[in-house]
Design an enzyme around this catalytic site. Structure first.
Site, PDB file in Angstrom:
ATOM      1  N   TRP B 356       0.827  -1.215   0.000  1.00 34.37           N
ATOM      2  CA  TRP B 356       0.000   0.000   0.000  1.00 34.37           C
ATOM      3  C   TRP B 356       0.857   1.260   0.000  1.00 34.37           C
ATOM      4  O   TRP B 356       0.360   2.355  -0.247  1.00 34.37           O
ATOM      5  CB  TRP B 356      -0.954   0.021   1.198  1.00 34.37           C
ATOM      6  CG  TRP B 356      -0.266   0.214   2.526  1.00 34.37           C
ATOM      7  CD1 TRP B 356       0.504  -0.696   3.168  1.00 34.37           C
ATOM      8  CD2 TRP B 356      -0.268   1.380   3.360  1.00 34.37           C
ATOM      9  NE1 TRP B 356       0.977  -0.173   4.355  1.00 34.37           N
ATOM     10  CE2 TRP B 356       0.504   1.104   4.504  1.00 34.37           C
ATOM     11  CE3 TRP B 356      -0.858   2.642   3.265  1.00 34.37           C
ATOM     12  CZ2 TRP B 356       0.722   2.011   5.539  1.00 34.37           C
ATOM     13  CZ3 TRP B 356      -0.638   3.553   4.299  1.00 34.37           C
ATOM     14  CH2 TRP B 356       0.140   3.239   5.411  1.00 34.37           C
ATOM     15  N   ASP B 357       2.155   1.082   0.247  1.00 31.88           N
ATOM     16  CA  ASP B 357       3.073   2.210   0.226  1.00 31.88           C
ATOM     17  C   ASP B 357       2.937   3.016  -1.057  1.00 31.88           C
ATOM     18  O   ASP B 357       3.098   4.239  -1.068  1.00 31.88           O
ATOM     19  CB  ASP B 357       4.526   1.721   0.305  1.00 31.88           C
ATOM     20  CG  ASP B 357       4.772   0.762   1.451  1.00 31.88           C
ATOM     21  OD1 ASP B 357       3.805   0.127   1.896  1.00 31.88           O
ATOM     22  OD2 ASP B 357       5.924   0.642   1.876  1.00 31.88           O
ATOM     23  N   GLU B 485       2.469  -0.139  13.190  1.00 27.50           N
ATOM     24  CA  GLU B 485       2.504  -1.606  13.287  1.00 27.50           C
ATOM     25  C   GLU B 485       3.114  -2.087  14.602  1.00 27.50           C
ATOM     26  O   GLU B 485       3.304  -3.283  14.791  1.00 27.50           O
ATOM     27  CB  GLU B 485       3.282  -2.188  12.103  1.00 27.50           C
ATOM     28  CG  GLU B 485       2.528  -2.053  10.792  1.00 27.50           C
ATOM     29  CD  GLU B 485       3.348  -2.519   9.603  1.00 27.50           C
ATOM     30  OE1 GLU B 485       4.521  -2.122   9.524  1.00 27.50           O
ATOM     31  OE2 GLU B 485       2.817  -3.269   8.770  1.00 27.50           O
ATOM     32  N   LYS B 590       5.621   3.233  16.006  1.00 27.12           N
ATOM     33  CA  LYS B 590       6.591   2.950  14.945  1.00 27.12           C
ATOM     34  C   LYS B 590       6.541   4.014  13.869  1.00 27.12           C
ATOM     35  O   LYS B 590       7.555   4.448  13.351  1.00 27.12           O
ATOM     36  CB  LYS B 590       6.265   1.591  14.330  1.00 27.12           C
ATOM     37  CG  LYS B 590       7.158   1.166  13.180  1.00 27.12           C
ATOM     38  CD  LYS B 590       6.627  -0.118  12.554  1.00 27.12           C
ATOM     39  CE  LYS B 590       7.490  -0.593  11.387  1.00 27.12           C
ATOM     40  NZ  LYS B 590       6.847  -1.667  10.631  1.00 27.12           N
ATOM     41  N   GLN B 591       5.338   4.379  13.520  1.00 27.63           N
ATOM     42  CA  GLN B 591       5.197   5.301  12.401  1.00 27.63           C
ATOM     43  C   GLN B 591       3.904   6.088  12.555  1.00 27.63           C
ATOM     44  O   GLN B 591       2.943   5.607  13.148  1.00 27.63           O
ATOM     45  CB  GLN B 591       5.251   4.539  11.086  1.00 27.63           C
ATOM     46  CG  GLN B 591       3.946   4.258  10.401  1.00 27.63           C
ATOM     47  CD  GLN B 591       4.160   3.411   9.159  1.00 27.63           C
ATOM     48  OE1 GLN B 591       4.650   2.297   9.256  1.00 27.63           O
ATOM     49  NE2 GLN B 591       3.781   3.915   8.010  1.00 27.63           N
TER      50      GLN B 591
END
Lengths: 758, 758
Positions: B356-357, B485, B590-591
């Site tokens: 999906w990036d 994640e 994480k992000q």
């Protein structure tokens, strides 16, 4: 029951029909073992149809690769699994040069029977060739008198016509695991040969993880009448003897095959061939019937302290007998390096290792129906693995000890994060079993000796695993999977939090009662103990006041709550019809979770509380774990829901016999074999062993004319017989015993009758 | 920077040091591709030290087994992965009978350089034998003018002494995947031979899943001066030519190797050898330098609409140049059956598939720096895979379409439940990219054509995936993994819920604006549309009023909340030091998760809201995803936190060049290559493309003397140059454009200067 393949009789399973579409199921159910080894009910002569040949040796395993999928820090290095071992029972048979094969050959008068009192497996059939009819009668058992021995007798009789017979009793090491990804073999041959006895010595292949290799050596002898020796089998992974001859109509040949098995767990490799030779020589001095008699006598001793009799319901009798027989075939406490795998010796699924099921479901049974030594061996197993449990905790970056979800040697060998890292309630079950042993036996020596060392390390784990929520001002446990494995990674699972709080409090209590010198040796200072009490007291236990129930976890009540009966019948069991995603998000409960916790700590709750929780959770529970219905049955009985208790009992009593979960072909559900016993003894008879002693609150399930069972308790052997309107208690051994029946304190000395209340 | 292996220069990476402990890192960074194929920066002559030789052909993959571990319903049947293909660049070299090997041999004057404007890789060194010194100069590139071609030139010059040289340009099919569990090979030879050109034709081995097999054929020619033909290579998996001769001091040999590669994706197998022969014949008519010039000219066209120039900071310039070069080498929209793998052609990790990036991080970049057709090809890729996305949803028992987490052909091929089943926000990103394309280009034809079909099926998925919580009287989404994640299986992830609510509303809006006949064709009736609006409006979006922040998910605030700077430095990155359990339970992110969502829907929030959320979440964010820091940088810039924006930009700008995450040896982080561009253009220049048009709110980062960049927008090419106190806008192509700079509406026609506000 569409899945019923065996006839109903109280103390055996038998059939005269060979359903070749269900061989794996038949093989699972006719499995037998003697704690040292075991095997599925495979056919001696082989079978060319769909089948799963499996022989398993206790304590022998292999560390397989687990570096598959997506690695996560903390995962174990390997996945331990039992490996299929040398086929011990093989007797190749040929008639006039053609192999005997029940899948392809013509035959009649087939009969197969497993005696559930002593594990004698008998099988007979008449095989029809173009020119002859030949009768075969097989018998075999794994001795519990000499656990290294497998004994087999085969009678071959020509009924019509004359026939050339060739029989090849042999050992076959060319075996594979069912789950092998690439057809791997896990054994390499160390030695083999026809002399001094035909033998095959196989060593597990090397592994990169530093776990021990095992060598398993099998030797055999064959005493044959009616056929002549005509050669040997001596080929890679094969050893055996060949016999042949002509049988005229009416003539009989008898083949006695005796096989001895030793492993490097007990005997050093260099002595293997000598040892099996000596065992076989000793066996040669006794007949098959004498060996069987010695074996059966020991089984009778087991039954004398464990027999359950259900009058008026042969299905129920067969169910409980099957369960106890299979359990005792798997484990009877002789070797405290062993434990009870979920499939025992009946299959390979789940790797065959030790699970928390032992402490949660089997300890209560073994405490009552076998010597306390058997349970103590199970506890000693965990104490011996304390260093490995500390290793497991360190792997998670946590203090103390974390007992593994799956293991052979104490090191965790399962790698699913939501299980390995999160199903940590297992650590509570290990602690609880110590308390249960102590409460049941009244013997504090284990608790204050090795037991407290285990409790302390488990407490250290919990104290590190909780966190303090500044917002809620309570201790919480995030990221767990409770007994209900149909939810993963939940926060504040009521069961887990309750169990953790209990462990911390109980450990502190035990420490405070320890003799001074022992306390010093154990090395827990007051501040650490006080911290445990603070966590225990400050633990968040989700509860909904409006509903009056304990809440399974933080957001359970946000779900779309609805009863199981809203699921269309063709979508059950859910685990075979729904995606994992859908299962996780649903409210449906795989196995007792809140109720499991209330069952463990029943005395902390009123009957009303129990009832409210039962009525809330039971309608949402699908019981797709083999470990669920029995606990619900006990709770149902406790709140007076007798019909519900009976219905739930039925789901557990014949789980494998009726293949309820449609997976018995993979092997038997060994660790749920206690379910029916728990439902009968703790449920229908209402037996409880509390600090105050033993008590009963029995009733007779509809459809039974009576039931009785025997339990041991603090040096006594007590027989309990429940009839329609009364219960009979008989002290078979030991000193008079004060106990409570229907809330009345009585003393049993000899026999005693108590009427049920009206 | 301990990990910096290349010198800093603006438009190239180069080094004169061969660090044999870091060959994998060097190989990753000197990777190059032309969208049709690509390879790591391996050495032509081989290398006996630690190294990872990798050649990858676009769209060629293999469905590997995934039936490992514990199966869950809904898991895909196979795991697709790119497979290492024929080594195209091999030129074996021997001097006086000894192989040339930079790992073992004596050498000096080593130089390695990748030109970041055209991908020309040059390498030279002087090799010292006992009796001679020999200079080697290699050049190679993969043509974007003729994407089937790999061109190599090697000059060998004897500097001192006389030397016997043997050179073997060849094709080597004996390759393995790095992740091969059992050393599997995924190719079998179909054809090979020395004529009409040396060629090797390999087909992927059969698979049981019914996915296509691929044949890849490589053919080569070698034009050699100074050495004589002396044989052919014709052995299993090998084809090539041998040249040899003596070079006296001062003599030079030149080897031109031209390799052509075709696959059954484009050319049927029977025509392969003919096709490569024809391609090679055509190439023989032009020189290496002519080929290079044609290739470089096309690269210049790309740079004319995408170049970013940072003045006064060569490190920054090198970083952004490297990123754009590697992205364009991976994908430039020529083939809408392809997508952008996370490692491109630079490694095998993550299987090399579509993530999906693409939609979340790359579409905004391609929209601005390349023709709209490039983005439209990415959208078309998803539309073409709509049936497979419907299949994926059905696998979960859900309606509509679920775009895969990882795929080659549209079918999900990742099997971790918390990702496959739960990281469903990806479905929102697919929809959002359609909206973004429409907003940026102003072209509604894709949206109202194929786009709405995708939106409708995604909406159907969401409408089925939510549930209505009777207790809370809102729609909820349980059991998801958000962009962060480091938490799995959470409930009501703010990002996911927001995105789902937006998709449902947006789709309804688009439907209502559709021409009648198109609406009928699309087939959504009003009740369904109304239901989507109801879900969208009733969606639960966790928010904490006291903190004034959107809450990452239901129980996030119960965690032990603390800033990243409380983690000891030696425990970072967390993913290399903490157990997964500890990571999941921690508050550390994480992000970008909530901020990622607020970034997507920035106009829905006030700057104050953005600031509160940034100040709450940024201190807990570890940015251990390569996709995180850039989004935070854009948000930081938007709220005026310029220093923070620059700090965050630095984490993304040279991620691979400085090996920040210590994993570049596995390959480059291709899909995060847009991070620096986003930080510069959307962050520092504050560029936004909204329905109202294009706007900028630029500032110059400290330490830079100026920066400029070129973007395309609705038929224009606009150059933006940001200086200390002003911004210069220059329309390089297209009609006058009205846009907003520092909240002032201006019209650009020619050049324009706007001063920064004081």
């Amino acid at each position: 029951m569409s899945e019923r393949v065996f006839d109903v009789e109280p103390y055996a399973i038998s059939t005269t029909r060979l359903d070749d579409g269900r061989m794996r199921l038949i093989e699972s159910m006719t499995s037998a073992g003697n704690a040292h080894m075991g095997m599925r009910g495979n056919f001696e002569e082989g079978y060319s149809g769909d089948s799963h040949r499996g022989t398993y040796i206790a304590g022998v395993w292999f560390p397989d690769k687990t570096r598959v999928g997506w690695w996560k820090n903390g995962y174990p290095e390997y996945f331990g699994k039992v490996i299929n071992a040398t086929n011990l029972i093989a007797i190749d048979l040929e008639l006039d040069g053609e192999p005997v094969d029940l899948f392809t050959g013509r035959h009649e008068d087939f009969a197969l029977r497993l005696d559930l009192r002593n594990g004698l497996l008998t099988r007979s059939f008449t095989y029809i060739t173009g020119t002859a009819k030949v009768r075969f009668e097989f018998e075999r058992f794994l001795s519990i008198a000499t656990p290294e021995l497998c004994l087999q007798r085969l009678r071959i009789r020509a009924l019509e016509g004359s026939v050339r017979v060739r029989a090849t009793p042999r050992l076959d090491g060319d075996v594979h695991n069912l789950d092998a990804n690439y057809g791997e073999q896990f054994w390499s041959e160390v030695a083999r040969g026809p002399a001094p006895v035909p033998h095959l010595s196989l060593r597990t292949i090397p592994n990169p993880f530093g776990t021990p290799q095992f060598t398993v050596t099998a030797g055999m002898r064959a005493d044959v009448t009616g056929l002549d020796p005509s050669g040997v089998v001596d080929a890679p992974l094969q050893a055996g003897l060949v016999f042949s001859g002509e049988l005229a109509a009416g003539e009989t040949s008898e083949i006695l095959k005796t096989t001895a098995v030793v492993t490097t767990r007990d005997v050093e490799e260099a002595a293997h061939v000598d040892t099996v030779s000596r065992l076989l020589e000793a066996a040669a001095g006794t007949t098959f019937d004498e060996q069987l008699a010695a074996h059966t006598a020991l089984w009778e001793e087991r039954w004398a302290r464990s027999q359950v009799v259900i009058e008026g319901d042969d299905e129920a009798q067969q169910g409980i007998q099957f369960n106890l027989f299979q359990l005792f075939s798997t484990y009877y406490g002789e070797d405290d390096r062993l434990n009870i795998g979920p499939k025992g010796f009946t299959g390979e699924k789940y790797g065959g290792a030790t699970y928390w099921d032992t402490e949660a479901y089997l300890v209560p049974l073994y405490l009552s129906v076998a010597s306390p030594d058997v349970t103590r061996a199970l506890l000693a197993y965990r104490h011996a693995q304390l260093p490995q449990a500390q290793h497991n905790a360190r792997q998670q970056g946590l203090a103390g000890a974390l007992y593994p979800m799956v293991t052979f040697n104490g090191i965790e060998c399962h790698n699913e994060w939501e299980i390995t890292f999160e199903e940590i309630h297992r650590n509570g079950a290990i602690a609880h079993a110590i308390a249960e042993y102590t409460r049941y036996t009244g013997d504090r020596s284990y608790l204050e000796g090795p037991g407290i060392e285990v409790l302390v390390e488990i407490s250290r784990f919990w104290a590190d695993r909780v966190h303090y929520s500044k917002r809620a001002q309570t201790y919480m446990i995030h990221g767990v999977t409770g007994p209900n494995e149909y939810e993963n990674n939940v926060n504040n699972n009521w069961y887990t939090n309750s169990l953790a709080a209990w462990v911390l409090r109980y450990t502190a209590d035990v420490l405070e009662a320890l003799p001074r010198e022992r306390l010093v040796a154990v090395g827990v200072e007051a501040p650490e103990r006080d911290a445990w009490r603070a966590i225990s007291g400050g633990m968040y236990l989700p509860h909904d006041d409006a509903l009056g129930v304990n809440v399974q976890h933080d957001t359970f009540l946000d779900k779309d709550l609805r009863p199981v009966d809203t699921i269309p019948a063709d979508q059950r069991p859910l685990n075979q019809h729904w995606s994992w995603d859908r299962i996780l998000r649903s409210c449906f409960i795989k196995q007792a979770d809140v109720l499991q916790g209330m069952y463990l700590f029943e005395s902390d709750f009123t009957v009303d509380e129990l009832r409210r929780n039962f009525e809330f959770y039971e309608p949402m529970t699908v019981h797709e774990s083999s470990l669920s219905a029995s606990i619900h049955a006990v709770v149902a009985a406790a709140i007076g829901e007798r019909e519900k208790a009976i219905e739930l009992y039925r789901r557990t009593a014949r789980l494998d016999l009726d293949n309820y979960n449609n997976d018995t072909e993979d092997g038997l559900h060994i660790t749920s074999m206690s379910g029916a016993w728990l439902a009968i003894v703790q449920g229908f008879a209402g037996m409880r062993a509390t600090d105050a002693g033993l008590s009963f609150r029995p009733f007779l399930p509809a459809g039974w004319s009576a039931f009785s069972f025997t339990v041991g308790y603090r040096g006594r052997v007590l027989e309990v017989r429940v009839e329609t309107d009364r219960v009979l208690l008989a002290l078979r051994d030991g000193a008079p015993l004060e106990l409570v029946v229907h809330d009345r304190t009585v003393t049993v000395d000899g026999e005693l009758v108590v009427a049920h209340p009206v």
